[in-house]
Scaffold this active site. Sequence first.
Site, PDB file in Angstrom:
ATOM      1  N   ARG A  62      95.603  -4.648  51.242  1.00  0.00           N
ATOM      2  CA  ARG A  62      94.951  -4.066  52.240  1.00  0.00           C
ATOM      3  C   ARG A  62      95.937  -2.746  52.595  1.00  0.00           C
ATOM      4  O   ARG A  62      96.837  -2.703  51.819  1.00  0.00           O
ATOM      5  CB  ARG A  62      95.574  -4.906  53.823  1.00  0.00           C
ATOM      6  CG  ARG A  62      94.751  -6.121  54.161  1.00  0.00           C
ATOM      7  CD  ARG A  62      95.457  -7.120  55.105  1.00  0.00           C
ATOM      8  NE  ARG A  62      94.635  -8.249  55.388  1.00  0.00           N
ATOM      9  CZ  ARG A  62      95.252  -9.315  54.793  1.00  0.00           C
ATOM     10  NH1 ARG A  62      96.224  -9.355  54.117  1.00  0.00           N
ATOM     11  NH2 ARG A  62      94.485 -10.492  54.930  1.00  0.00           N
ATOM     12  N   LYS A  84      99.435 -10.212  56.433  1.00  0.00           N
ATOM     13  CA  LYS A  84      99.365 -10.424  57.966  1.00  0.00           C
ATOM     14  C   LYS A  84     100.265 -11.345  58.227  1.00  0.00           C
ATOM     15  O   LYS A  84     100.718 -12.480  57.690  1.00  0.00           O
ATOM     16  CB  LYS A  84      98.158 -10.788  58.279  1.00  0.00           C
ATOM     17  CG  LYS A  84      97.077  -9.577  58.242  1.00  0.00           C
ATOM     18  CD  LYS A  84      95.607 -10.131  58.881  1.00  0.00           C
ATOM     19  CE  LYS A  84      94.853  -9.039  58.897  1.00  0.00           C
ATOM     20  NZ  LYS A  84      93.297  -9.189  59.463  1.00  0.00           N
ATOM     21  N   HIS A 141      89.871  -0.048  52.495  1.00  0.00           N
ATOM     22  CA  HIS A 141      89.482  -1.464  52.491  1.00  0.00           C
ATOM     23  C   HIS A 141      88.352  -1.698  51.649  1.00  0.00           C
ATOM     24  O   HIS A 141      88.167  -2.648  51.041  1.00  0.00           O
ATOM     25  CB  HIS A 141      89.275  -1.808  53.975  1.00  0.00           C
ATOM     26  CG  HIS A 141      89.654  -3.408  54.289  1.00  0.00           C
ATOM     27  ND1 HIS A 141      91.020  -3.821  54.269  1.00  0.00           N
ATOM     28  CD2 HIS A 141      89.003  -4.383  54.573  1.00  0.00           C
ATOM     29  CE1 HIS A 141      91.136  -4.872  54.804  1.00  0.00           C
ATOM     30  NE2 HIS A 141      89.864  -5.313  54.912  1.00  0.00           N
ATOM     31  N   ARG A 154      89.303  -3.080  48.365  1.00  0.00           N
ATOM     32  CA  ARG A 154      89.714  -4.742  48.720  1.00  0.00           C
ATOM     33  C   ARG A 154      88.318  -5.227  48.400  1.00  0.00           C
ATOM     34  O   ARG A 154      88.283  -6.406  47.832  1.00  0.00           O
ATOM     35  CB  ARG A 154      90.621  -4.890  49.933  1.00  0.00           C
ATOM     36  CG  ARG A 154      90.900  -6.300  50.245  1.00  0.00           C
ATOM     37  CD  ARG A 154      91.641  -6.372  51.559  1.00  0.00           C
ATOM     38  NE  ARG A 154      91.608  -7.654  51.991  1.00  0.00           N
ATOM     39  CZ  ARG A 154      92.643  -8.322  51.773  1.00  0.00           C
ATOM     40  NH1 ARG A 154      93.466  -8.481  50.792  1.00  0.00           N
ATOM     41  NH2 ARG A 154      92.741  -9.817  52.435  1.00  0.00           N
ATOM     42  N   HIS A 197      93.862 -14.717  52.457  1.00  0.00           N
ATOM     43  CA  HIS A 197      93.123 -15.304  53.344  1.00  0.00           C
ATOM     44  C   HIS A 197      93.422 -16.430  53.821  1.00  0.00           C
ATOM     45  O   HIS A 197      93.760 -17.608  52.779  1.00  0.00           O
ATOM     46  CB  HIS A 197      91.575 -15.243  53.012  1.00  0.00           C
ATOM     47  CG  HIS A 197      90.913 -13.930  52.835  1.00  0.00           C
ATOM     48  ND1 HIS A 197      89.840 -13.902  52.387  1.00  0.00           N
ATOM     49  CD2 HIS A 197      91.398 -12.922  53.656  1.00  0.00           C
ATOM     50  CE1 HIS A 197      89.391 -12.535  52.368  1.00  0.00           C
ATOM     51  NE2 HIS A 197      90.068 -11.889  53.218  1.00  0.00           N
ATOM     52  N   TYR A 225      82.121 -13.123  50.676  1.00  0.00           N
ATOM     53  CA  TYR A 225      81.535 -12.464  49.296  1.00  0.00           C
ATOM     54  C   TYR A 225      80.590 -13.058  48.702  1.00  0.00           C
ATOM     55  O   TYR A 225      79.799 -12.478  47.730  1.00  0.00           O
ATOM     56  CB  TYR A 225      83.067 -12.098  48.527  1.00  0.00           C
ATOM     57  CG  TYR A 225      83.876 -11.428  49.143  1.00  0.00           C
ATOM     58  CD1 TYR A 225      83.807  -9.953  49.257  1.00  0.00           C
ATOM     59  CD2 TYR A 225      85.054 -11.927  49.787  1.00  0.00           C
ATOM     60  CE1 TYR A 225      84.440  -9.196  49.831  1.00  0.00           C
ATOM     61  CE2 TYR A 225      86.124 -11.064  50.488  1.00  0.00           C
ATOM     62  CZ  TYR A 225      85.736  -9.631  50.271  1.00  0.00           C
ATOM     63  OH  TYR A 225      86.602  -8.811  51.319  1.00  0.00           O
TER      64      TYR A 225
END
Length: 302
Positions: free
Chosen positions: A153, A177, A248, A251, A274, A283
């Site tokens: 990110r 995150k 992004h 990514r 994730h 994806y």
Amino acid sequence: MNWTTAIKQYKTYLKIERGLSDNTIENYGFDLQKLIRHLDLDLKSNQPLKIDKEELQTFIYSISKKVAPRSQARIISGLRNFFNYLVFEDLRTDNPMDLIETPRLGRKLPDTLSEDEIDQLIDAIDLSYAFRGINLGHRNKAILETLYSCGLRVSELTFLKISDLFFDEGFIKVSGKGNKERFVPISENTQKHITIWRQERNHISIDSESKDILFLNYKGRQMTRAMVFTIIKKLAEQIGLKKTISPHTFRHSFATHLLKNGADLRAIQMMLGHESITTTEVYTHIDRSHLSEVLNKFHPRK
């Protein structure tokens, strides 16, 4: 408990117990402020404990006319979390959001670049570009190589530290995150470009708060997200790329190309950071032709 106290304590809970980022916490707060303004509530009242489903439905109906379904769904989710918190703290016995439906959203597939487009963007970087005696061309190349090679990110990139580089082991440590750390493999090619940038970096007078930050501006300070966006936007214009891209996009392209070339979905999940594999599964919808090829090649009943 009045609104002011409830929101303050809720934000503390989100930060300490949930480990959410400051930006996410502020967005939750903004959504609650919208509700307060819409219902013209007194911040000193104990309304959070008494607000009912009908009042909330009125608010949801009003925002449905102003914001897109995706934003509406985010607001509803945030309000549901807030009232869940009140129930968790025994401040309410029910969550008035439980029977309020979230709008159905179509799956939004991320934009990606082809491998050739990635190469064109990186090759377009002027390695002789310098500003006030500092070669920023090598920095820009190291930035794009890192974004694409490691699937970071943009905030993870700008906060990447020199002390997070473990080149001997072939990994970098990434703070994602909620300050969750993960180790991501880094290619020898990307290591090479980072090493070249670090040699240039040594010629910068570095701000005391940015001593350990890898990517700096010419003033020796940590780069901003906006600066990385600008670098990529100018390169896209330079090669005549018609797609609207951002950091992004690299990514998304990282994950898509890995999956297309046969990488395990669980491994991609770990590299992207994730929390849930359902996030990574988006994806699998990007290149259906590749999945058909896999089925035809490997299934015993092809």
